[in-house]
Scaffold this active site. Structure first.
Site, mmCIF file in Angstrom:
data_model
loop_
_atom_site.group_PDB
_atom_site.id
_atom_site.type_symbol
_atom_site.label_atom_id
_atom_site.label_comp_id
_atom_site.label_asym_id
_atom_site.label_seq_id
_atom_site.Cartn_x
_atom_site.Cartn_y
_atom_site.Cartn_z
ATOM 1 N N HIS A 48 -22.189 -28.015 16.116
ATOM 2 C CA HIS A 48 -20.976 -28.823 16.115
ATOM 3 C C HIS A 48 -20.380 -28.852 14.708
ATOM 4 O O HIS A 48 -21.016 -28.436 13.739
ATOM 5 C CB HIS A 48 -21.289 -30.283 16.479
ATOM 6 N N GLU A 130 -24.971 -30.920 13.701
ATOM 7 C CA GLU A 130 -23.609 -31.141 13.221
ATOM 8 C C GLU A 130 -23.482 -30.588 11.800
ATOM 9 O O GLU A 130 -24.329 -30.852 10.939
ATOM 10 C CB GLU A 130 -23.274 -32.631 13.202
ATOM 11 N N HIS A 166 -20.231 -26.239 20.391
ATOM 12 C CA HIS A 166 -19.756 -27.259 21.321
ATOM 13 C C HIS A 166 -18.619 -26.707 22.168
ATOM 14 O O HIS A 166 -18.476 -27.027 23.344
ATOM 15 C CB HIS A 166 -19.293 -28.482 20.516
ATOM 16 N N ASP A 176 -14.995 -27.361 18.574
ATOM 17 C CA ASP A 176 -15.811 -27.175 17.377
ATOM 18 C C ASP A 176 -17.040 -26.298 17.664
ATOM 19 O O ASP A 176 -17.488 -26.249 18.805
ATOM 20 C CB ASP A 176 -16.239 -28.545 16.822
#
Length: 209
Positions: A48, A130, A166, A176
């Site tokens: 992400h 992330e 994602h 993303d």
């Protein structure tokens, strides 16, 4: 990661159960048990991107979001996500420093409504990572380095067969990490088979290789 690559534990030594030893631990309440069969088949890594406010880097707003401590009144953008309860297993900031919020044996809330490799609800059997960044913009070399090291360590503990963005598990709903993310660079670093990557990334990977 927070230490030099040479000093970091790797492979099986990198883990204290589902916690990575090189990560700064910050527990998120936004997590839960994986469905029993999923724990045996955690075979997907989801990449992400996130920045809070969007496009602004540094600070600790992402960490605050994942631990339900974000001051919703601190920025106008935060009103649009007020009350959002989310988490990811890992967060890699622009310097390459690594944070962990959820035990990888447990379910983080990073994927939302999603489908990949013929299975839905990707939170159940994936690990979310992330990267601090904005979809469409490039990421830092230090982030790719940490990401590659982390992915290798995850593979040592879990039966990873797939890695996707994602955008690939929730197409149309999420974008993303976006076109600024270099899938070819990651594949070169990992030397994982092409089939582990989303089909849409294959042309770029094959061009480089």
């Amino acid at each position: 990661m927070t230490r030099s690559a040479e000093a970091q534990p790797c492979g099986a030594l990198a883990w204290n159960e589902g916690w990575h030893r090189a990560a700064t631990r910050l527990d998120s309440p936004n997590q839960g048990l994986r469905p029993a069969p999923a724990l045996l088949s955690v075979d997907l890594i989801v990449v992400h991107s996130i920045s809070l406010p969007p496009g602004e880097y540094g600070g600790n707003a992402v960490q605050q979001l994942f631990t339900n401590t974000l001051d919703w009144d601190a920025h106008p953008y935060y009103q649009t996500i007020r009350g959002l309860a989310v988490s990811s297993h890992f967060f890699i900031d622009r310097s390459g420093a690594l944070w962990q919020f959820v035990d990888c044996d447990r379910r983080a809330w990073h994927a939302g409504q999603s489908t990949y490799r013929g299975r839905s609800q990707c939170n159940d059997d994936s690990i979310g990572i992330e990267l601090e960044g904005l979809e469409g913009l490039p990421f830092e070399p230090a982030q790719y380095q940490t990401l590659a090291l982390l992915c290798r360590d995850i593979e040592q503990r879990y039966p990873i067969e797939h890695i996707a963005g994602h955008e690939h598990i929730a197409p149309g709903r999420k974008q993303d990490p976006g076109p600024g993310f270099d899938w070819a660079q990651l594949q070169t670093a990992l030397q994982w088979p092409l089939l582990r990557f989303p089909a849409s990334t294959w042309p770029a990977i094959q061009t480089v290789s």
